[in-house]
Design a protein around this motif. Structure first.
Motif, PDB file in Angstrom:
ATOM      1  N   LYS A 118      32.604  25.206 -25.915  1.00 31.93           N
ATOM      2  CA  LYS A 118      32.946  24.519 -27.159  1.00 31.93           C
ATOM      3  C   LYS A 118      32.644  25.405 -28.372  1.00 31.93           C
ATOM      4  O   LYS A 118      33.431  25.491 -29.310  1.00 31.93           O
ATOM      5  N   ALA A 119      31.483  26.061 -28.345  1.00 28.93           N
ATOM      6  CA  ALA A 119      31.127  26.973 -29.431  1.00 28.93           C
ATOM      7  C   ALA A 119      32.140  28.113 -29.526  1.00 28.93           C
ATOM      8  O   ALA A 119      32.553  28.509 -30.622  1.00 28.93           O
ATOM      9  N   LEU A 120      32.554  28.616 -28.385  1.00 28.76           N
ATOM     10  CA  LEU A 120      33.549  29.693 -28.353  1.00 28.76           C
ATOM     11  C   LEU A 120      34.873  29.232 -28.950  1.00 28.76           C
ATOM     12  O   LEU A 120      35.485  29.944 -29.756  1.00 28.76           O
ATOM     13  N   ILE A 121      35.314  28.051 -28.595  1.00 31.16           N
ATOM     14  CA  ILE A 121      36.576  27.533 -29.130  1.00 31.16           C
ATOM     15  C   ILE A 121      36.472  27.373 -30.647  1.00 31.16           C
ATOM     16  O   ILE A 121      37.388  27.752 -31.383  1.00 31.16           O
ATOM     17  N   ALA A 122      35.338  26.849 -31.128  1.00 30.61           N
ATOM     18  CA  ALA A 122      35.142  26.705 -32.570  1.00 30.61           C
ATOM     19  C   ALA A 122      35.172  28.070 -33.263  1.00 30.61           C
ATOM     20  O   ALA A 122      35.762  28.221 -34.330  1.00 30.61           O
ATOM     21  N   GLU A 123      34.560  29.053 -32.661  1.00 29.19           N
ATOM     22  CA  GLU A 123      34.563  30.405 -33.228  1.00 29.19           C
ATOM     23  C   GLU A 123      35.977  30.972 -33.279  1.00 29.19           C
ATOM     24  O   GLU A 123      36.364  31.621 -34.253  1.00 29.19           O
ATOM     25  N   CYS A 124      36.763  30.695 -32.260  1.00 33.08           N
ATOM     26  CA  CYS A 124      38.149  31.171 -32.234  1.00 33.08           C
ATOM     27  C   CYS A 124      38.996  30.477 -33.296  1.00 33.08           C
ATOM     28  O   CYS A 124      39.865  31.099 -33.907  1.00 33.08           O
ATOM     29  N   VAL A 125      38.741  29.204 -33.540  1.00 36.00           N
ATOM     30  CA  VAL A 125      39.423  28.506 -34.638  1.00 36.00           C
ATOM     31  C   VAL A 125      39.017  29.150 -35.962  1.00 36.00           C
ATOM     32  O   VAL A 125      39.855  29.421 -36.827  1.00 36.00           O
ATOM     33  N   TYR A 126      37.734  29.432 -36.119  1.00 30.63           N
ATOM     34  CA  TYR A 126      37.251  30.097 -37.331  1.00 30.63           C
ATOM     35  C   TYR A 126      37.931  31.463 -37.522  1.00 30.63           C
ATOM     36  O   TYR A 126      38.345  31.808 -38.627  1.00 30.63           O
ATOM     37  N   ASN A 127      38.060  32.219 -36.446  1.00 26.56           N
ATOM     38  CA  ASN A 127      38.671  33.552 -36.535  1.00 26.56           C
ATOM     39  C   ASN A 127      40.078  33.496 -37.111  1.00 26.56           C
ATOM     40  O   ASN A 127      40.497  34.400 -37.822  1.00 26.56           O
ATOM     41  N   GLN A 128      40.823  32.445 -36.803  1.00 30.83           N
ATOM     42  CA  GLN A 128      42.197  32.338 -37.293  1.00 30.83           C
ATOM     43  C   GLN A 128      42.303  31.633 -38.634  1.00 30.83           C
ATOM     44  O   GLN A 128      43.160  31.963 -39.436  1.00 30.83           O
ATOM     45  N   ALA A 136      41.964  22.025 -30.971  1.00 33.92           N
ATOM     46  CA  ALA A 136      41.967  23.367 -31.574  1.00 33.92           C
ATOM     47  C   ALA A 136      43.373  23.853 -31.886  1.00 33.92           C
ATOM     48  O   ALA A 136      43.595  24.517 -32.908  1.00 33.92           O
ATOM     49  N   ILE A 137      44.322  23.508 -31.056  1.00 37.79           N
ATOM     50  CA  ILE A 137      45.715  23.950 -31.248  1.00 37.79           C
ATOM     51  C   ILE A 137      46.247  23.500 -32.608  1.00 37.79           C
ATOM     52  O   ILE A 137      47.032  24.210 -33.238  1.00 37.79           O
ATOM     53  N   ASP A 138      45.776  22.357 -33.082  1.00 40.19           N
ATOM     54  CA  ASP A 138      46.227  21.860 -34.388  1.00 40.19           C
ATOM     55  C   ASP A 138      45.686  22.672 -35.567  1.00 40.19           C
ATOM     56  O   ASP A 138      46.159  22.525 -36.687  1.00 40.19           O
ATOM     57  N   TYR A 139      44.698  23.507 -35.323  1.00 40.05           N
ATOM     58  CA  TYR A 139      44.040  24.224 -36.409  1.00 40.05           C
ATOM     59  C   TYR A 139      44.275  25.729 -36.391  1.00 40.05           C
ATOM     60  O   TYR A 139      43.653  26.459 -37.155  1.00 40.05           O
ATOM     61  N   VAL A 140      45.145  26.192 -35.529  1.00 43.51           N
ATOM     62  CA  VAL A 140      45.459  27.618 -35.475  1.00 43.51           C
ATOM     63  C   VAL A 140      46.951  27.826 -35.667  1.00 43.51           C
ATOM     64  O   VAL A 140      47.751  26.941 -35.374  1.00 43.51           O
ATOM     65  N   GLU A 141      47.293  28.981 -36.167  1.00 41.22           N
ATOM     66  CA  GLU A 141      48.705  29.308 -36.374  1.00 41.22           C
ATOM     67  C   GLU A 141      49.341  29.853 -35.102  1.00 41.22           C
ATOM     68  O   GLU A 141      50.530  29.693 -34.883  1.00 41.22           O
ATOM     69  N   LEU A 157      44.688  32.092 -29.889  1.00 44.42           N
ATOM     70  CA  LEU A 157      43.583  31.210 -29.518  1.00 44.42           C
ATOM     71  C   LEU A 157      43.213  31.429 -28.059  1.00 44.42           C
ATOM     72  O   LEU A 157      42.032  31.618 -27.733  1.00 44.42           O
ATOM     73  N   GLU A 158      44.190  31.414 -27.177  1.00 46.12           N
ATOM     74  CA  GLU A 158      43.931  31.617 -25.746  1.00 46.12           C
ATOM     75  C   GLU A 158      43.311  32.989 -25.487  1.00 46.12           C
ATOM     76  O   GLU A 158      42.381  33.108 -24.680  1.00 46.12           O
ATOM     77  N   ASN A 159      43.833  34.016 -26.159  1.00 46.77           N
ATOM     78  CA  ASN A 159      43.268  35.364 -25.992  1.00 46.77           C
ATOM     79  C   ASN A 159      41.824  35.415 -26.464  1.00 46.77           C
ATOM     80  O   ASN A 159      40.972  36.044 -25.837  1.00 46.77           O
ATOM     81  N   CYS A 160      41.553  34.765 -27.581  1.00 47.43           N
ATOM     82  CA  CYS A 160      40.200  34.737 -28.125  1.00 47.43           C
ATOM     83  C   CYS A 160      39.247  34.037 -27.152  1.00 47.43           C
ATOM     84  O   CYS A 160      38.150  34.527 -26.882  1.00 47.43           O
ATOM     85  N   ILE A 161      39.673  32.902 -26.619  1.00 50.58           N
ATOM     86  CA  ILE A 161      38.828  32.133 -25.701  1.00 50.58           C
ATOM     87  C   ILE A 161      38.492  32.941 -24.447  1.00 50.58           C
ATOM     88  O   ILE A 161      37.390  32.826 -23.901  1.00 50.58           O
ATOM     89  N   SER A 162      39.397  33.789 -24.008  1.00 52.35           N
ATOM     90  CA  SER A 162      39.154  34.580 -22.793  1.00 52.35           C
ATOM     91  C   SER A 162      38.566  35.964 -23.083  1.00 52.35           C
ATOM     92  O   SER A 162      38.263  36.712 -22.146  1.00 52.35           O
ATOM     93  N   ASP A 163      38.365  36.309 -24.349  1.00 51.87           N
ATOM     94  CA  ASP A 163      37.856  37.632 -24.736  1.00 51.87           C
ATOM     95  C   ASP A 163      36.345  37.729 -24.497  1.00 51.87           C
ATOM     96  O   ASP A 163      35.568  36.982 -25.097  1.00 51.87           O
TER      97      ASP A 163
END
Length: 124
Positions: free
Chosen positions: A43-53, A84-89, A94-100
């Protein structure tokens, strides 16, 4: 973001921001506690990925949606990914970030910093 106490703190922080606006500086740090909430690091990772975008505003709106949809019966993180999909362009970013692995390491480092600062619970 599995913590009911963090949810309560977030709702209080929203009221502070609404009342005081730019006079408040809210700093968010990831501190997942997998020994209590096994799904929290992702969950923290997903939030960070939303922040990144999307930056601060997107991440805090995303977190608001997460806290509004929070349920102890959620047994995986698929629901948070849908939010999360609603908050990224770019969903593929997002998927790449989550798996990075580097992004995962950032969350782990944030957890280690919290522990080194004697933060053993949330919110602090």
């Amino acid at each position: 973001m599995d913590c009911i106490h963090c949810r309560k703190a977030y709702l209080f922080e929203e009221k502070l921001l609404a009342k005081y606006g730019n006079k408040v500086n809210l700093v968010y740090r990831h501190n997942p506690l997998p020994e209590i909430q096994p799904l929290s690091p992702e969950k923290a990772l997903i939030a960070e990925c939303v922040y990144n975008q999307g930056g601060d505003e997107s991440m805090f709106r995303f977190m608001g949606d997460v806290y509004e949809n929070f349920s102890l019966t959620n047994s995986d993180n698929s629901w948070i990914k849908r939010i999360a999909i609603d908050y990224v362009e770019d969903v593929s970013k997002l998927e790449n970030c989550i798996s990075d692995p580097k992004e995962k390491e950032k969350i782990s480092m944030a957890k280690n910093k919290a522990t080194a600062s004697a933060v053993t619970r949330t919110p602090t």
